[in-house]
Design a protein around this motif. Structure first.
Motif, PDB file in Angstrom:
ATOM      1  N   ASP A 112       1.101  -0.245  10.364  1.00  0.00           N
ATOM      2  CA  ASP A 112       1.206  -0.604   8.950  1.00  0.00           C
ATOM      3  C   ASP A 112       0.248   0.263   8.125  1.00  0.00           C
ATOM      4  O   ASP A 112      -0.573  -0.249   7.354  1.00  0.00           O
ATOM      5  CB  ASP A 112       0.915  -2.101   8.740  1.00  0.00           C
ATOM      6  N   HIS A 168      -6.094 -10.187   9.272  1.00  0.00           N
ATOM      7  CA  HIS A 168      -5.448 -10.146  10.593  1.00  0.00           C
ATOM      8  C   HIS A 168      -6.013  -8.998  11.420  1.00  0.00           C
ATOM      9  O   HIS A 168      -6.696  -8.124  10.895  1.00  0.00           O
ATOM     10  CB  HIS A 168      -3.938  -9.949  10.422  1.00  0.00           C
ATOM     11  N   ASP A 175      -8.967  -6.581   1.814  1.00  0.00           N
ATOM     12  CA  ASP A 175      -7.512  -6.486   1.868  1.00  0.00           C
ATOM     13  C   ASP A 175      -6.866  -7.875   1.967  1.00  0.00           C
ATOM     14  O   ASP A 175      -7.337  -8.732   2.720  1.00  0.00           O
ATOM     15  CB  ASP A 175      -7.154  -5.657   3.108  1.00  0.00           C
ATOM     16  N   GLU A 181      -8.429  -7.356  -3.235  1.00  0.00           N
ATOM     17  CA  GLU A 181      -7.018  -6.999  -3.388  1.00  0.00           C
ATOM     18  C   GLU A 181      -6.225  -8.283  -3.578  1.00  0.00           C
ATOM     19  O   GLU A 181      -5.869  -8.969  -2.625  1.00  0.00           O
ATOM     20  CB  GLU A 181      -6.492  -6.248  -2.163  1.00  0.00           C
ATOM     21  N   HIS A 219      -0.957   3.035  -2.895  1.00  0.00           N
ATOM     22  CA  HIS A 219      -0.223   3.268  -1.655  1.00  0.00           C
ATOM     23  C   HIS A 219       0.896   2.247  -1.435  1.00  0.00           C
ATOM     24  O   HIS A 219       1.730   2.427  -0.568  1.00  0.00           O
ATOM     25  CB  HIS A 219      -1.192   3.211  -0.482  1.00  0.00           C
ATOM     26  N   ASP A 220       0.862   1.136  -2.182  1.00  0.00           N
ATOM     27  CA  ASP A 220       1.861   0.085  -1.985  1.00  0.00           C
ATOM     28  C   ASP A 220       3.017   0.217  -2.983  1.00  0.00           C
ATOM     29  O   ASP A 220       2.962   0.972  -3.938  1.00  0.00           O
ATOM     30  CB  ASP A 220       1.220  -1.299  -2.101  1.00  0.00           C
TER      31      ASP A 220
END
Ligand code: GLC
Length: 612
Positions: A116, A159, A259, A301, A368-369
């Motif tokens: 990812d 995660h 994040d 974020e 980047h998203d």
């Protein structure tokens, strides 16, 4: 604890009671709290002398980052310069861009096929082998600091990768490690969660759980199946993750981007987003930072609607994040590009401008998203613009399907059920640079470049800290080559994560090239921004009505100086209907102007300062 350093002790005393209170509320575990405190001291002791000096300076001047010379750029280490050593060699380019804050996209060890984009960390203490080593990272930080630059990194705390040691041991059935994630031996609870928890990647990774046949368990995976959600209800997870955070602070990071932070606490029967415990954890992180490494900032974020974002600043007495992304403003900006109607954006800016000026937003056009169309549909409803058809319109517009649309890009997670697709592309492609080059149309290219520059000028006028996306400074267009890479092909975000084109960057020196025009204009805007007092963080900022829905006007006032930024979002000349006393100077051209019914060329803008 043995005799503690006085500085550490003072800082700990300042926060101890509140920290302990919050910790006990969540974990009710004295020995784990004692362990945490012992480790805070260890990280403090281990902190390099230069970093401690930086801490002291910034403690004296906590507003250090709220300066109008702060300019960020986010970049992928490999795409930009191969590896960390390469980035060090390219610092002079970033200096030429006037960038003094570099956000290095995820660089920790992460499985190639299941990464990812680096947001699935397999080892928090190891840099991905092809990017370099931890020493390279701290060396880069040192060099950056010598040059007056700051380093920012992602801290992926929600995660771990399924290849992280904890996950590997959990998969083997070790209870201690299973308890660091969310494991269930039957479908009951996962199914109950699914009833209330929305999906992040409905098409590429549907559902919030993954079945592990080898141990007959379900594990919670909010994002991709290979990203296992950490259980922050377990104090071991919290403590260890805080040690990682402090480890990176000690490598010389100045900004830690936390994040996906809204997701870190899970509770059955809820959406598992923005729960009160998330705020307790962020508040604890803030205090931990202030105790061990007060020069380090937290950037949250929180890609959510404004009511969800703002609480992450915390309160004046109990602050949480130092900075947050101005995400709704970003999405509203692109809405304005598609509709050529600034009313929604104006309203959004008014809402932001009314917030306490101590809140610092990170402004950006692209990152980047993907772009999610999280707009204020309640407000748009007054013009009968409804959510589903409007999202469809925006996606059609930006994929270039609507006649007259010059944008190029691709949908992301086009959910057949909710029809809620998001969108991917670079700024330049969205502005029409790609399509104009395709059709070899000089007039269209001219318009596209103007739009691109105008959007940057507007972004630099907003209050907060501007963050460029690497490649945007030279008008880099979409890169379709990700489709040939099986590890990336299903994730269209790679469309705007292409290799930095150094060959094109060279062309910035030719003034008439696309690169030269975009780079030259941005550079000039940034230079003016850092010189003029009206751009200081403490300026009063408000929007001004020019009775034309295509034109956004922003006023900034500081220490008796007054500035008007006037931006035309239409593809034809438009008039800003206004009448203001006195003479003004246009800051880019030096031209004298009066603020009386100004005609602004298509996609044009003026930066006007009042003459004293
Ligand atoms: C953040 C990142 C995104 C990533 C996700 C999961 O939202 O910006 O790129 O996919 O977290 O870690």
């Amino acid at each position: 604890m043995s005799k503690m350093d006085e500085i550490f002790q003072t800082r700990l005393e300042r926060h101890h009671d509140e920290l302990k209170w919050l910790y006990m509320e969540l974990y009710d575990n004295d020995s784990m709290f004692a362990e945490l405190c012992t480790n805070l001291y260890r990280f403090y002791k281990e902190r390099r002398r230069q970093l401690k000096t930086r801490d002291k300076e910034r403690e004296k001047n906590p507003e250090w980052f709220r300066k109008n010379d702060m300019l960020g750029m986010m970049l992928y280490i490999d795409q930009f310069a191969g590896n960390l050593k390469g980035v060090k060699e390219k610092l002079s380019y970033l200096e030429a861009c006037q960038v003094n804050c570099i956000h290095l996209m995820p660089f920790l060890d992460s499985p190639k096929e299941h990464s990812d984009g680096g947001y699935a960390v397999a080892d928090f203490r190891k840099v991905r082998a092809d990017l370099g080593t931890m020493e390279d990272l701290s060396e880069l930080a040192d060099v950056c600091h010598q040059k007056g630059m700051n380093l920012c990194m992602d801290f992926v705390m929600n995660h771990t990768s399924e290849e992280h040691e904890w996950a590997v041991r959990a998969r083997k059935g070790e209870g201690e490690y299973m308890s660091r994630y969310f494991f269930y031996d039957n479908q009951d609870i996962p199914e109950r969660y699914e009833q209330t928890v929305p999906q992040v990647f409905p098409t590429t990774a549907p559902g919030n759980f993954t079945y592990l046949p080898e141990i007959g368990h379900y594990v919670m995976t909010t994002f991709y199946p290979y990203q296992w959600d950490l259980n922050y209800g377990n104090p071991r997870v919290f403590n260890e993750m805080m040690y990682h955070f402090l480890f990176f602070a000690n490598q010389g990071m100045d900004i830690i981007r936390i994040d996906a932070v809204p997701y870190i606490w899970k509770e059955l029967g809820t959406s598992c987003r923005n729960l009160p415990q998330v705020h307790s954890i962020v508040r604890m992180m803030r205090m931990i930072g202030e105790i061990v490494c007060p020069s380090v900032l937290l950037l949250g974020e929180v890609v959510m609607e404004p009511e969800k974002v703002v609480p992450y600043f915390g309160t004046v007495e109990k602050p949480e994040c130092h900075m947050l992304y101005n995400v709704t403003t970003m999405a509203s900006t692109w809405n304005c590009v598609a509709t050529k109607d600034i009313r929604l954006l104006k309203r959004q800016m008014e809402a932001v401008n009314q917030l306490p000026s101590a809140y610092t937003f990170l402004n950006y056009l692209r990152c980047h998203d993907d772009i999610g169309w999280g707009l204020d549909y309640g407000f748009l409803a007054q013009w009968e613009m409804w959510e589903a058809p409007h999202k469809r319109f925006l996606n059609d517009y930006f994929t270039g399907k609507i006649p007259g649309s010059v944008s190029r890009g691709e949908l992301y997670n086009d959910d057949p059920v909710t029809q809620d697709a998001r969108f991917c592309a670079t700024t330049a492609s969205m502005c029409g640079i790609e399509s104009a080059q395709e059709t070899n149309d000089p007039d269209a290219l001219q318009a596209a470049i103007h739009l691109d520059i105008m959007l940057h000028a507007y972004m630099l006028t907003q209050s907060g800290i501007p963050m460029l996306y690497s490649g945007d400074e030279i008008g880099q267009i979409n890169d379709y080559s990700y489709k040939n890479d099986p590890d990336k092909a299903s994730d269209s975000r790679y469309l705007h994560r292409g290799k930095f084109r150094w060959d094109l960057a060279e062309k910035r020196k030719a003034k008439e090239s696309v690169q030269g025009r975009v780079f030259g204009a941005l550079n000039e805007l940034e230079r003016i921004r850092r010189l003029e007092r009206v751009f200081e963080a403490s300026a009063d900022v408000w929007t001004y009505d020019v009775h034309n829905n295509a034109i956004l006007c922003i006023v900034r006032e500081q220490a008796g100086e007054r500035f008007f930024g006037i931006f035309n979002f239409a593809d034809r000349p438009e008039t800003a209907w206004m009448r203001e006393e006195g003479g003004y100077t246009e800051l880019l051209t030096g031209k004298k102007m009066e603020l009386v019914d100004i005609v602004i060329p298509r996609y044009g803008f003026y930066w006007l300062k009042k003459e004293n």
